[in-house]
Design an enzyme around this catalytic site. Structure first.
Site, mmCIF file in Angstrom:
data_model
loop_
_atom_site.group_PDB
_atom_site.id
_atom_site.type_symbol
_atom_site.label_atom_id
_atom_site.label_comp_id
_atom_site.label_asym_id
_atom_site.label_seq_id
_atom_site.Cartn_x
_atom_site.Cartn_y
_atom_site.Cartn_z
ATOM 1 N N GLU A 282 36.382 31.954 -24.453
ATOM 2 C CA GLU A 282 36.176 32.071 -26.050
ATOM 3 C C GLU A 282 36.984 30.953 -26.913
ATOM 4 O O GLU A 282 38.079 30.592 -26.453
ATOM 5 C CB GLU A 282 36.595 33.644 -26.705
ATOM 6 C CG GLU A 282 35.663 34.530 -26.582
ATOM 7 C CD GLU A 282 35.969 35.906 -27.093
ATOM 8 O OE1 GLU A 282 36.721 35.762 -27.917
ATOM 9 O OE2 GLU A 282 35.385 36.850 -26.707
ATOM 10 N N GLU B 285 39.860 40.718 -22.922
ATOM 11 C CA GLU B 285 41.307 40.656 -23.533
ATOM 12 C C GLU B 285 42.048 42.077 -23.356
ATOM 13 O O GLU B 285 42.021 42.945 -24.316
ATOM 14 C CB GLU B 285 41.196 40.665 -25.052
ATOM 15 C CG GLU B 285 40.796 38.875 -25.277
ATOM 16 C CD GLU B 285 40.958 38.527 -26.690
ATOM 17 O OE1 GLU B 285 41.407 39.339 -27.591
ATOM 18 O OE2 GLU B 285 40.407 37.646 -26.978
#
Ligand code: GCO
Length: 446
Positions: free
Chosen positions: A349, A166
């Protein structure tokens, strides 16, 4: 959910974790200090003044956790702590840190579990932060040296790698708003960090493939659609936040350019052939989805936009995030439409927080998490049936852990962790997810 489609054969199922959120043992066996250790011990940064010094004590409970992982599913995503391997960020390798990851990787393989390794999930060595961290262009060299060590030591057994977790959260939360480590703020930190993250991903990918072309190398990106908080929210605010959150990372990676809105702020950090390097054909892209973001115009904030309130029509998770599986479907369809040449996707995720407690028999029933997973996985199956090339799904997360600035209150795990004893108790969602994996996504009753 009316349409549930079968998953492709060989679909990849697993769970995800990150080193800093579970390992603890922050001073054991020569580990160096990370920016998150420093940040946690800075007053006012973490809810309830919690820290990850112990976390889930995974470092000391490895054997028990390996058995848990192996009974969960055939794939497992975890990250390596840079300061465990290189306590000062560069230079001397800490062999005890290497030993820990060898035990983890070998333990997985012995139990028939395929490792998926994230090289960097936010725990930068403090020594590198002291030299400027992600705002310093040399970070891409420091990272390449670190990645080289990982591939050299573990690449004989680990085929699946993710470079950075991320980049948008690292840049925006860590360098724009300051509510994550290293706690920096402002465009003068956000913009160099953004570019150096993109550059590093491109450089590490090329280095790794030149070392070993058969490795499967990707990187993970958050993907949340941006929506207006109210019908009156100006479209410009929504588009601005989309640049900050999504496009500042997806556009360079997939199109080789920054959005027009970003270019004036970032161009002074771009050198030579950088834009050829940031454009990278990853072997796969890890997509992490939680919920759409409802944007509010706010002239005091970077790019004039910020998080607004979530709409009332949705049920919410324990963090107040809207439960909207159709939004997950829409997000994947939108992604495919925006970037027609996307590499294969792995959902690295997806998950939810609920207020899970042990009952008097010591069991943990979490029907809301089962319903969440069921609806999101069904939405995923529809996106695949409608042409999005998704090859795998990793639930976030194996066990309740340290949720960054939110501390331990939010429980994201399929396994309950008692904060006083650290005892692991699989929740009913764990049983359900296991069964789902055994059936390759044919959804069991909740
Ligand atoms: C992130 C991280 C995870 C989080 C999870 C829940 O995306 O923030 O990859 O470490 O714990 O996303 O917020």
């Amino acid at each position: 959910m009316d349409h549930i489609h079968a998953f492709p054969r060989h679909f990849i199922w697993g769970t995800s974790t990150a080193a800093y959120q579970i390992e603890g043992a922050v001073t054991a066996d020569g580990r160096g200090t990370s920016i998150w250790d420093t940040f946690c011990h800075t007053p006012g940064t973490i809810k309830n003044s919690e820290n990850a010094d112990i976390a889930c004590d995974h470092y000391n409970r490895l054997e028990e956790d390996l058995d848990l992982i192996a009974t969960t599913g055939p794939h497992y995503r975890f990250s390596i702590s840079w300061p465990r391997v290189l306590p000062h960020g560069t230079g001397q390798v800490n062999e005890k840190g290497i030993d820990f990851y060898n035990r983890l990787i070998n333990g997985l393989l012995e139990r028939g579990v395929t490792p998926w390794v994230t090289m960097y999930h936010w725990d930068l060595p403090q020594a590198l932060q002291d030299k400027g961290g992600w705002t310093h262009r040399d970070i891409s060299n420091w990272f390449q040296d670190y990645a080289h060590i990982l591939l050299d030591r573990f690449g004989d057994r680990v085929n699946n790698w993710m470079i950075v977790n991320e980049p948008s959260a690292i840049s925006l939360f860590g360098h724009g708003y300051g509510f994550h480590a290293p706690g920096l703020t402002g465009l003068e930190n956000l913009m160099p960090a953004t570019h150096h993250l993109n550059l590093t991903i491109g450089q590490v990918y090329r280095m790794a493939k030149s070392l070993c072309p058969t490795l499967n190398i990707g990187s993970t990106y958050t993907r949340m659609d941006q929506r207006p908080e109210t019908p009156d929210t100006p479209l410009t605010a929504v588009e601005s936040f989309d640049c900050l959150w999504n496009r500042n990372f997806y556009d360079p990676l997939l199109l080789g350019r920054y959005p027009a809105q970003t270019l004036p702020y970032i161009k002074r950090y771009i050198q030579n052939d950088d834009m050829d390097i940031v454009k990278t054909d990853l072997d796969f892209i890890g997509i992490q989805h939680y919920a759409a973001i409802y944007v509010r115009e706010d002239s005091a904030k970077i790019y004039g936009a910020f998080f607004g309130d979530n709409p009332t029509q949705f049920e919410k998770t324990g963090l107040g995030w809207p439960i909207d599986p159709d939004g997950f479907y829409d997000c994947l369809m939108h992604l495919k439409k925006t970037y027609p040449h996307l590499p294969p996707i792995i959902i690295t995720e997806n998950g939810a927080v609920f207020d899970d407690t042990l009952d008097k028999n010591g069991t943990c029933h979490d029907p809301k998490r089962i319903a969440f997973l069921k609806d999101y996985i069904a939405a995923l199956s529809r996106a695949i049936a409608d042409g999005v090339d998704v090859r795998g799904y990793f639930a976030w997360t194996l066990m309740d852990n340290f949720e960054w600035a939110e501390g331990y209150t939010p429980r994201f795990g399929l396994v309950h962790v008692d904060r006083a004893t650290l005892k692991r108790t699989p929740k009913s969602s764990w049983q359900w997810y296991r069964q789902l994996i055994q059936n390759n996504g044919l959804l069991p009753e909740g």
